[in-house]
Structure formats: C-alpha cells, structure tokens
Motif scaffolding. Structure first.
Motif, short mmCIF file in Angstrom:
data_model
loop_
_atom_site.label_atom_id
_atom_site.label_comp_id
_atom_site.label_asym_id
_atom_site.label_seq_id
_atom_site.Cartn_x
_atom_site.Cartn_y
_atom_site.Cartn_z
N VAL A 191 55.72 59.62 -15.59
CA VAL A 191 55.83 60.92 -14.94
C VAL A 191 56.11 61.99 -15.99
O VAL A 191 57.07 61.88 -16.75
CB VAL A 191 56.95 60.91 -13.87
CG1 VAL A 191 57.04 62.25 -13.17
CG2 VAL A 191 56.71 59.79 -12.86
N ASP A 192 55.28 63.02 -16.01
CA ASP A 192 55.46 64.14 -16.93
C ASP A 192 56.38 65.18 -16.30
O ASP A 192 56.32 65.42 -15.09
CB ASP A 192 54.11 64.80 -17.24
CG ASP A 192 53.16 63.87 -17.96
OD1 ASP A 192 53.63 63.06 -18.78
OD2 ASP A 192 51.95 63.96 -17.70
N ASN A 210 47.36 55.67 -5.43
CA ASN A 210 46.89 57.06 -5.42
C ASN A 210 47.74 57.93 -4.49
O ASN A 210 47.92 59.13 -4.74
CB ASN A 210 45.41 57.16 -5.06
CG ASN A 210 45.11 56.70 -3.65
OD1 ASN A 210 45.57 55.63 -3.23
ND2 ASN A 210 44.34 57.47 -2.93
N VAL A 268 50.89 58.81 -6.51
CA VAL A 268 50.57 59.85 -7.49
C VAL A 268 50.42 61.21 -6.81
O VAL A 268 50.92 62.23 -7.30
CB VAL A 268 49.29 59.47 -8.28
CG1 VAL A 268 48.78 60.63 -9.12
CG2 VAL A 268 49.55 58.24 -9.15
N GLU A 269 49.76 61.24 -5.66
CA GLU A 269 49.58 62.49 -4.93
C GLU A 269 50.92 63.05 -4.45
O GLU A 269 51.15 64.27 -4.51
CB GLU A 269 48.66 62.25 -3.73
CG GLU A 269 48.33 63.52 -2.97
CD GLU A 269 47.37 63.25 -1.83
OE1 GLU A 269 47.58 63.83 -0.75
OE2 GLU A 269 46.41 62.47 -2.02
N ARG A 273 52.55 64.66 -7.34
CA ARG A 273 51.86 65.92 -7.65
C ARG A 273 52.31 67.01 -6.69
O ARG A 273 52.59 68.14 -7.11
CB ARG A 273 50.34 65.75 -7.59
CG ARG A 273 49.59 67.01 -7.99
CD ARG A 273 48.08 66.82 -8.04
NE ARG A 273 47.72 65.83 -9.05
CZ ARG A 273 47.06 64.70 -8.80
NH1 ARG A 273 46.64 64.42 -7.58
NH2 ARG A 273 46.78 63.86 -9.76
N TYR A 287 55.06 67.11 -10.10
CA TYR A 287 55.06 66.23 -11.27
C TYR A 287 53.72 65.54 -11.41
O TYR A 287 53.20 64.98 -10.45
CB TYR A 287 56.16 65.15 -11.15
CG TYR A 287 57.53 65.73 -11.00
CD1 TYR A 287 58.29 66.05 -12.10
CD2 TYR A 287 58.07 65.96 -9.74
CE1 TYR A 287 59.56 66.60 -11.97
CE2 TYR A 287 59.34 66.51 -9.59
CZ TYR A 287 60.07 66.82 -10.71
OH TYR A 287 61.32 67.37 -10.57
N GLU A 288 53.17 65.57 -12.60
CA GLU A 288 51.96 64.79 -12.87
C GLU A 288 52.38 63.38 -13.25
O GLU A 288 53.37 63.18 -13.96
CB GLU A 288 51.16 65.43 -14.01
CG GLU A 288 50.53 66.76 -13.66
CD GLU A 288 49.53 66.64 -12.49
OE1 GLU A 288 48.75 65.69 -12.47
OE2 GLU A 288 49.57 67.52 -11.61
N SER A 289 51.63 62.41 -12.77
CA SER A 289 51.95 61.02 -13.07
C SER A 289 50.68 60.20 -13.18
O SER A 289 49.61 60.62 -12.74
CB SER A 289 52.86 60.43 -11.98
OG SER A 289 52.18 60.39 -10.75
N ARG A 290 50.84 59.03 -13.78
CA ARG A 290 49.72 58.09 -13.91
C ARG A 290 50.29 56.68 -14.02
O ARG A 290 51.39 56.48 -14.53
CB ARG A 290 48.85 58.43 -15.10
CG ARG A 290 49.59 58.38 -16.43
CD ARG A 290 48.80 59.08 -17.54
NE ARG A 290 49.60 59.22 -18.74
CZ ARG A 290 50.51 60.15 -18.94
NH1 ARG A 290 50.78 61.03 -18.01
NH2 ARG A 290 51.18 60.20 -20.07
#
Length: 72
Positions: A8-9, A54, A57-58, A61, A65-68
């Motif tokens: 998580v960014d 997904n 992650v959504e 967002r 927070y952006e995550s992958r």
C-alpha cells in the motif's frame, strides 16, 4: 479462505492504519486485516469468492490509497 498480501502506497501514520483497516473490514468476506505501517503492507484473510483481490484494491483506492498484490 485465502491470504493476500497487498503493498500500500501512502501509509504514513496510525490514522492510516485505522482508515485502511476500516475500508477492508467493511467488505463482506474479509475475515482478518493486519496492517504493517513500517513495511507498507496489509495482509488480508478473505473469501476470494465474495471478496476477490480486485475488490480489496478498489476499496483501498476509494479510501485514498493505491495498492497492489505482492507475493506472500
């Protein structure tokens, strides 16, 4: 149940932990959330049929927070 590790960014403080925890726990099928601020990761135990990656992650967002996914 599946465990997914997300990078998580943008996590920088204890308040971020609460926001991320709340965003993920609000998803049906999420059983456990373990936020590691220092590592910048979140380990989520979830039912992939009702809470696929997904969707996790959504939700992050939507919380700002952006995550992958990362290899656990």
């Amino acid at each position: 149940m599946k465990e997914t590790l997300l990078h998580v960014d943008g996590m920088s403080c204890p308040s971020c932990i609460r926001h991320i925890d709340g965003a993920l726990r609000g998803i049906a099928g999420v059983e456990k959330v373990d936020v590691k601020l220092r590592e910048g990761t979140v380990l989520v135990k979830h039912d992939p049929s009702s809470a696929p990656t997904n969707v996790l992650v959504e939700a992050l967002r939507d919380a700002g927070y952006e995550s992958r996914p990362r290899a656990a």
